[in-house]
Design a protein around this motif. Structure first.
Motif, short mmCIF file in Angstrom:
data_model
loop_
_atom_site.label_atom_id
_atom_site.label_comp_id
_atom_site.label_asym_id
_atom_site.label_seq_id
_atom_site.Cartn_x
_atom_site.Cartn_y
_atom_site.Cartn_z
N HIS A 43 1.04 -1.08 0.09
CA HIS A 43 0.12 -0.05 0.07
C HIS A 43 0.88 1.21 0.04
N ASN A 44 2.02 1.16 -0.32
CA ASN A 44 3.18 2.21 -0.40
C ASN A 44 3.36 2.55 -1.90
N PRO A 45 2.82 3.57 -2.44
CA PRO A 45 3.49 4.13 -3.70
C PRO A 45 4.75 4.00 -4.04
N ALA A 46 5.48 4.53 -3.06
CA ALA A 46 7.02 4.56 -2.96
C ALA A 46 7.67 3.15 -3.28
N LEU A 47 7.19 2.09 -2.90
CA LEU A 47 7.61 0.84 -2.90
C LEU A 47 7.35 0.26 -4.33
N ASP A 48 6.23 0.43 -4.79
CA ASP A 48 5.63 0.27 -6.00
C ASP A 48 6.76 0.89 -7.02
N ARG A 49 7.10 2.03 -6.96
CA ARG A 49 8.31 2.76 -7.78
C ARG A 49 9.53 2.03 -7.63
N PHE A 50 9.91 1.66 -6.20
CA PHE A 50 10.94 0.86 -6.09
C PHE A 50 11.20 -0.18 -6.79
N LEU A 51 9.87 -1.20 -6.94
CA LEU A 51 10.05 -2.23 -7.62
C LEU A 51 10.20 -2.28 -9.17
N ARG A 52 9.49 -1.04 -9.63
CA ARG A 52 9.84 -0.81 -11.02
C ARG A 52 11.21 -0.61 -11.31
N VAL A 53 12.03 0.00 -10.40
CA VAL A 53 13.30 0.44 -10.60
C VAL A 53 14.10 -1.09 -10.67
N ILE A 54 13.71 -1.99 -9.71
CA ILE A 54 14.46 -3.30 -9.51
C ILE A 54 14.16 -4.13 -10.89
N ASP A 55 12.74 -3.96 -11.45
CA ASP A 55 12.51 -4.70 -12.35
C ASP A 55 13.09 -4.09 -13.88
N SER A 56 13.51 -2.78 -13.89
CA SER A 56 14.26 -2.35 -15.18
C SER A 56 15.73 -2.42 -15.33
N ALA A 57 16.05 -2.91 -13.81
CA ALA A 57 17.53 -3.19 -13.75
C ALA A 57 17.89 -4.64 -13.88
N SER A 58 16.93 -5.58 -13.84
CA SER A 58 17.26 -6.96 -14.06
C SER A 58 16.86 -7.45 -15.35
#
Length: 294
Positions: A279-294
């Motif tokens: 429920h944290n939009p900042a975490l959703d953005r962090f997950l997108r950063v992880i996905d873009s780096a993998s």
């Protein structure tokens, strides 16, 4: 009173003209005149002097204009902040990580990339071992964590595999072992070793002991400490050798050396874990950063 009353009042005050104000806020002149009259009646003061040359603010109107502008500025700022939080551009994250995974490579790169993309998010880092992170994730004290998992993830966790480390032998420089040739585990029999107590991470401890026994080495444990930083400090002091995460190569101790093990390997799968329901939009953005780096 409604916000539109403040906006109408500010428009009239700035233009000193009902006609121009009505055009600016896109309503009719009679309508804006009525709204200003309602506002004055509610406040119980005259905000304008009405003369043949148009409208002029009274002393009360001048003060009210300054305060109305502050109110709208605060509301506009609140709206911007809300939109930034919803987009994961502002807010707060508490991220756990196993300390040795943060020396170099992917983990610090992800933190750096996220801070560039979302500089308004305050990131609090919590160096914790994997079991402690899993406990804090379950309790909601962490938003996510970089963990080494052995076996299935606990229920309710979403796990993104990232990379795999291995183990390496750390020895005191004073032992004068050759650094350019791998060591066989059985050749270390009888030498003193430093390790961590089993309760620190039972799954990894059992895997370590099992791999050593399979390679013909029964560890002669002379001291146990709870972190690899402390283990490497004891190795540097000459207390004994240790089998540690190869990620420690990113922070080599001055008085210890790392040597490859020829016949002992323990894959250490690094992953990012968070609750399934976020429920944290900042975490959703962090997950997108992880996905873009993998």
């Amino acid at each position: 009173m409604e916000l539109r009353h403040l906006r109408y009042f500010i428009a009239v005050a700035e233009h000193e003209s009902v006609r121009l104000a009505a055009k600016r806020v896109n309503i009719t002149q009679p309508a804006i005149s009525r709204q200003i009259q309602y506002l004055e009646e509610e406040l119980g003061v005259s905000l304008f002097d009405r003369g043949p040359r148009g409208l002029r603010l009274t002393a009360a109107g001048t003060l009210y204009l300054a305060e109305a502008r502050k109110v709208l500025a605060l509301l506009d700022a609140a709206g911007r902040s809300a939109r930034l939080v919803a987009a994961g551009q502002e807010g707060q994250l508490r991220i756990g990580f196993v300390e040795n995974a943060g020396w170099d490579g992917l983990v610090p790169e992800l933190f750096s990339r996220f801070q560039r993309e979302a500089p308004g998010v305050r990131v609090e880092l919590a160096p914790l071992n994997t079991p402690a992170q899993l406990e804090e994730l379950a309790d909601g004290r962490l938003d996510g964590g970089f963990v080494y998992l052995f076996g299935p993830a606990p229920a309710g966790l979403h796990v993104r595999p990232l990379l795999e480390h291995d183990v390496v032998l750390a020895v005191p420089c004073a032992w004068n072992l050759p650094a350019d040739a791998p060591v066989h585990a059985r050749d270390l029999a009888g030498r003193p070793f430093v390790t961590f107590p089993r309760h620190t991470y039972p799954a990894y401890y059992d895997r370590l002991i099992g791999a050593c026994q399979q390679a013909g080495l029964t560890l002669n444990v002379v001291q146990e400490v709870s972190t690899e930083a402390a283990i490497l400090s004891l190795v540097s002091a000459g207390i004994g050798a240790a089998i540690v995460n190869s990620a420690n190569r990113g922070r080599p101790p001055a008085l210890a050396r790392f040597i490859e093990l020829a016949d002992l390997s323990i894959p250490l799968p690094l992953a990012f874990a968070c609750l399934d329901a976020t429920h944290n939009p900042a975490l959703d953005r962090f997950l997108r950063v992880i996905d873009s780096a993998s």
